[in-house]
Design a protein around this motif. Structure first.
Motif, short mmCIF file in Angstrom:
data_model
loop_
_atom_site.label_atom_id
_atom_site.label_comp_id
_atom_site.label_asym_id
_atom_site.label_seq_id
_atom_site.Cartn_x
_atom_site.Cartn_y
_atom_site.Cartn_z
N PHE A 293 106.44 90.95 50.13
CA PHE A 293 104.95 91.41 50.36
C PHE A 293 104.94 91.79 51.76
O PHE A 293 104.07 92.87 52.26
N LEU A 294 106.06 91.46 52.72
CA LEU A 294 105.98 91.95 54.21
C LEU A 294 106.35 93.72 53.92
O LEU A 294 105.48 94.38 54.72
N GLU A 295 107.22 93.96 53.32
CA GLU A 295 107.36 95.59 53.20
C GLU A 295 106.23 96.18 52.62
O GLU A 295 105.88 97.37 52.99
N TYR A 296 105.68 95.64 51.49
CA TYR A 296 104.44 96.42 50.66
C TYR A 296 103.27 96.30 51.81
O TYR A 296 102.59 97.42 51.99
N LEU A 297 102.91 95.30 52.54
CA LEU A 297 101.90 95.25 53.65
C LEU A 297 102.10 96.38 54.43
O LEU A 297 100.98 97.08 54.90
N VAL A 298 103.32 96.38 55.28
CA VAL A 298 103.55 97.34 56.24
C VAL A 298 103.30 98.85 55.80
O VAL A 298 102.64 99.67 56.37
N ARG A 299 103.76 99.09 54.63
CA ARG A 299 103.68 100.36 53.94
C ARG A 299 102.16 100.79 53.62
O ARG A 299 101.73 101.88 54.01
N TYR A 300 101.49 99.71 53.24
CA TYR A 300 100.07 100.05 52.97
C TYR A 300 99.28 100.11 53.99
O TYR A 300 98.44 101.16 54.07
N LEU A 301 99.43 99.32 55.20
CA LEU A 301 98.84 99.53 56.69
C LEU A 301 99.05 100.72 57.22
O LEU A 301 98.06 101.49 57.59
N ARG A 302 100.33 101.39 56.97
CA ARG A 302 100.46 102.70 57.44
C ARG A 302 99.61 103.62 56.90
O ARG A 302 99.16 104.71 57.37
N HIS A 303 99.63 103.55 55.26
CA HIS A 303 98.42 104.67 54.68
C HIS A 303 97.23 104.12 55.33
O HIS A 303 96.38 105.28 55.26
#
Length: 626
Positions: free
Chosen positions: A457-467
């Motif tokens: 989840f941490l990896e996914y959330l960081v990538r999504y927030l950047r987008h």
């Protein structure tokens, strides 16, 4: 000295002394003939099982290092004498026993013995090695093949960790040819009409292949090319197993193995395989899909052990949910790997994601019960993965990666791009809003996932927030599109399915459902109480009251006036992220957060600033976000 006159009594007392940390009254020279005579194939069943198990116990206790030095000498001498009398040969002979328990105990004890011999620097015992090699080359299905597969897998597991890589490398190099021949004989190809083996044998081969995939990480670049790729090279055959008319549990285990390998978890090891092997595995999956692999797969659920059978939409005639989740993740992960490893000119533009996602949706439409009507393709992520958190996060991450690659291949404006993404079911904004909606926008559950190391989840959330920083309008548009699909609360009769999948899924009436009182998000058991000790009780009560009020509006089973389930998705999404940033900041400032969340806090602050003042009560954007 004469051996004991009562073999069973002597073996039992010897085992008791071993476990008690003492030595028996009989000497090693007296016990050796008893153990050897009882381990023969012609011995009584009870004596054979006890004597073979005793040898395995002695090896394990000596490896544990818990015995006193004076007692260690006794047991070491006993094993030395047993080795001189060729005990391993007696164990290998029992591989052919028609009694499944006896052959398994022999394989288990032989594996312990082989590991001990290799660790003592004496090399691979030729008796065991030749038996495995000849059995694999003959491909004769039976107890001996099962025992050889089990013992080899167990030996390889012992050397995956805590041993020099060259030990496992040499062992696999010696057996490479015979294992390859066995895989060719047991795994189906496109022309196979039947398989000459039992499901048990194939499951044992699956365990071995998983260890071989993990061993490629252990050996690294030191192993030869053929040895290193031994497990990964069998992917076409493994895909054939899934589409072959076999027992459902065999196909399920095969799909779960493929899923673990693609998620870097083969052999229980969270590691990344070499790019060449990983890319080959992903291309094998996509090539199989192009060849009609999905059309050959049957995922009906035949496994049932009694009790209350859970069903989608109130009916038991459905596809196996575990297989559907695993197969979807295998295809999504393969597509993600493919779009990242292909060169810009090789990716095929937007056609590759479009082609394979359409294959996936067509497959799911055949196996998801007709009572579940998915009105928006992006909602499939909740329908499939809503009950499995780790798979849900992996799927969301894969969809996000595919979307970002897909977006770079199209010359579309923002609104056209989001419309195209929704038509493929890979709009990351829809997925994120649906994820929050399934949690009733409870920020503390997101905090649970941030702290938990069992999901990505941490990896996914960081990538999504950047987008999200660059595409704030996309989130607002996704919220608006999802709000148009809302269903009245009074007409919601889908029970748990509706609660998990939100307003994008419609289920047919299924009659009265069991009460769900106390199981809603407001009563979810938390891993940790995140409120700090110096916060006032009033603040806790206010937040708890607010969450309870919000959660009650999301429960499908409660009586409420007809109307939208949620009128302000964008408002609640922004507020949830803002609350998450606040609680992470408080924990970090008190040094209670398990890692440094500075980068995450900056992203959350940027997103909050982008949304600050941009969201009207109607859920539309008032000004352009930065």
């Amino acid at each position: 000295m004469e051996p004991p006159s009562q073999p069973l009594q002597a073996l039992a007392s010897t085992s008791a002394c071993l476990l008690g940390g003492s030595v028996p009254e009989h000497s090693p020279a007296q016990l050796v003939p008893v153990i050897l005579s009882c381990a023969r194939e012609c011995a009584a069943w009870e004596l054979a099982c006890v004597s073979i198990s005793l040898v395995a116990k002695i090896v394990r206790v000596l490896e544990s290092g818990k015995l006193a030095a004076g007692h260690v000498r006794f047991w070491e001498e006993l094993l030395r004498l047993l080795g001189e009398e060729h005990l391993l040969l007696r164990l290998v002979e029992q591989f052919q026993s028609s009694d499944p328990l006896l052959s398994h105990l022999a394989a288990k004890t032989a594996a312990c013995w082989v590991v001990r011999v290799i660790r003592r620097g004496e090399g691979v015992p030729p008796t065991w090695y030749r038996t495995c090699e000849q059995t694999f080359l003959s491909c004769s299905v039976g107890p001996e093949l099962d025992s050889c597969l089990w013992s080899l897998t167990e030996v390889c597991k012992k050397f995956l960790t805590g041993a020099p890589s060259d030990v496992l490398e040499k062992l696999l190099a010696e057996l490479h040819r015979s294992i390859s021949a066995l895989c060719s004989a047991l795994l189906p190809d496109r022309t196979a009409s039947h398989l000459p083996h039992r499901g048990t044998t194939l499951c044992l081969l699956l365990d071995l292949l998983e260890v071989l995939m993990a061993s490629s990480l252990q050996c690294g670049g030191k192993a030869g090319p053929g040895t290193q790729n031994l497990g990964w090279a069998q992917w076409p055959g493994l895909l054939g197993v899934v589409g072959f008319p076999l027992e459902p549990f065999v196909k399920r285990r095969t799909l779960l193995l493929l899923k673990r390998a693609l998620l870097h978890k083969a052999g229980g090891r969270l590691s990344t395989p070499p790019d060449s092997e990983f890319g080959h595995a992903a291309q094998s999956v996509l090539a199989a899909v192009d060849a009609g692999w999905l059309d050959s797969i049957q995922v009906e659920s035949d496994t049932f052990f009694g009790g209350r059978r859970f069903s989608w939409g109130g009916r038991e005639e459905r596809g196996d949910e575990v297989m559907l989740r695993a197969l979807s993740l295998v295809l999504l992960r393969s597509l993600e790997v493919s779009v990242h490893t292909d060169g810009p000119g090789e990716m095929g533009g937007a056609s590759k994601p479009h082609r394979y996602l359409q294959h996936l949706w067509g497959f799911l439409r055949r196996w998801v019960p007709p009572q579940i009507q998915v009105k928006h393709l992006c909602c499939y992520i909740n329908v499939l993965f809503g009950e499995q958190d780790d798979d849900l996060m992996e799927a969301a991450r894969a969809f996000l990666s595919v979307f970002l690659s897909y977006r770079g291949c199209l010359d579309l404006d923002a609104s056209q791009m989001l419309e195209a993404a929704c038509s493929l079911g890979c709009n990351p904004h829809c997925h994120f809003v649906l994820l929050l909606q399934s949690f009733s926008f409870d920020h503390s559950l997101l905090l649970d996932f941030l702290i938990c190391s069992e999901t990505c989840f941490l990896e996914y959330l960081v990538r999504y927030l950047r987008h999200l920083r660059k595409d704030w309008k996309g989130l607002a548009a996704a919220c608006g599109a999802l709000e148009e699909l809302q269903q009245p609360v009074g007409g919601c009769t889908g029970g748990a399915l509706c609660a998990g999948s939100g307003f994008c899924v419609q289920a047919a009436p299924t009659g009265p459902e069991p009460s769900t009182s106390g199981s809603g998000p407001s009563s979810t058991l938390r891993l940790v109480e995140y409120y700090s000790s110096d916060e006032s009780a009033e603040e806790k009560e206010e937040e708890s009251s607010a969450l309870t009020s919000e959660d009650s509006s999301q429960s499908c089973g409660q009586q409420a006036p007809a109307g939208p389930v949620d009128q302000h998705l964008l408002d609640r999404t922004v507020r949830c992220l803002s609350e998450l940033r606040g609680v992470v900041f408080r924990l970090h400032s008190r040094k209670l957060f398990p890692y440094n969340p500075s980068s995450l806090l900056k992203l959350l602050a940027d997103v909050e600033a982008a949304g600050d003042g941009t969201v009207c009560r109607t859920g539309t954007v008032c000004r352009t976000g930065t």
